[in-house]
Design an enzyme around this catalytic site. Structure first.
Site: not given
Ligand code: FPP
Length: 277
Positions: A26, A74
């Protein structure tokens, strides 16, 4: 290993490493916001953290690492452009990463409703799974379009199909449920890490988390590296795992196989430095 990593590594007990680590990645959006960048820049930077963490875990001989890459929520609730970006990033990651996974003897798998993802993403996922299927080391599992409640619904429906027409078999045990979960082939989950400070599970591995230790760090996912994983494991080793009983040392209920402990003890510190770009 840099001096900081070497110091944490030297203090770890190779016989009490977790068997199955799951990470709620996250903070990509916040990482980008702090840099006045679009959210997707945070996701792109998150790939580097995935690479470093995976490689460090494999070199520590952790049997299973599960990464929450993309929840069902998501997929359904984020703007279409962000979802499309994440799908493209996943395909790019899979194509680019397979050689490094093979180099580290890592077998790739997935949990979540694969069939709801775009066909071209499913094809790429199947290709990467097949390309790493002969590896015998760490099982890296990406949770994609994953929801723990959906997993339980799928498990119950699987059980109903299994017992259909056989009322004598319609007595369900814990083992029956575990057998029908997406994670049936993975070791018991013993450690959950969440980055960026939020104290919740966000519909991740709700059944499996029953006796797992939970570790929350304020580090944002794109900044997470091998050092942070080592620090988290160090914290895991300080916990008393009681399974509802009386105090016993961490992992005592399920000791690491001696060959694994020996292998981990024999890793030279330099070998833990990820070779990834
Ligand atoms: C959460 O951060 C992250 C995600 C919803 C996506 C996770 C993706 C990756 C780590 C990169 C790609 C991974 C692979 C395996 C290719 P958020 O967007 O919810 O962050 P925030 O809470 O700060 O808004």
């Amino acid at each position: 290993l840099n001096p900081k990593e070497a110091k944490v590594y030297a203090e770890l007990d190779p016989e009490r490493l977790p068997h199955h680590i799951a990470i709620i990645m996250d903070g990509n959006g916040r990482w980008a916001k702090r840099r006045h960048l679009p959210r997707v820049a945070g996701h792109r930077a998150g790939v580097e953290a995935v690479r470093a963490t995976t490689e460090t875990a494999a070199r520590l001989h952790i049997p299973a690492l599960t990464l929450y890459a993309f929840s069902e929520e998501n997929w359904k609730k984020r703007p279409r452009a962000e979802v499309a970006f994440l799908m493209g990033l996943l395909r790019h990651y899979l194509k680019q990463e397979v050689p490094l996974l093979n180099e580290n003897n890592i077998r790739l798998g997935y949990i979540g409703r694969e069939r709801e993802l775009p066909a071209e993403v499913q094809d790429c996922m199947a290709w990467a799974r097949e390309a790493t299927a002969r590896n015998s080391g760490m099982k890296l599992t990406l949770a994609l379009n994953y929801s723990a409640r959906t997993e339980l619904v799928d498990a119950v429906n699987g059980l109903l199909r299994e017992v259909a027409g056989n009322s004598a078999a319609a007595h369900v045990t814990e083992q029956d449920i575990a057998r029908h979960l997406y994670t049936h082939h993975l070791p018991e989950l013993d450690f959950v890490i969440r980055t960026s400070g939020e104290m919740r599970l966000s519909n991740f591995l709700l059944w499996q988390v029953a006796y797992a230790e939970i570790y929350v760090t304020s580090t944002l996912w794109p900044d997470f590296r091998g050092l942070h994983l080592l620090q988290a494991i160090s914290e895991f080793q300080k916990r008393e795992r009681r399974y509802g009983g009386l105090i016993e040392p961490v992992s005592a209920a399920e000791p690491a196989p001696p060959e694994r402990a020996r292998a981990a003890a024999a890793i030279p510190a330099e070998a833990l430095t990820p070779t990834g770009k």
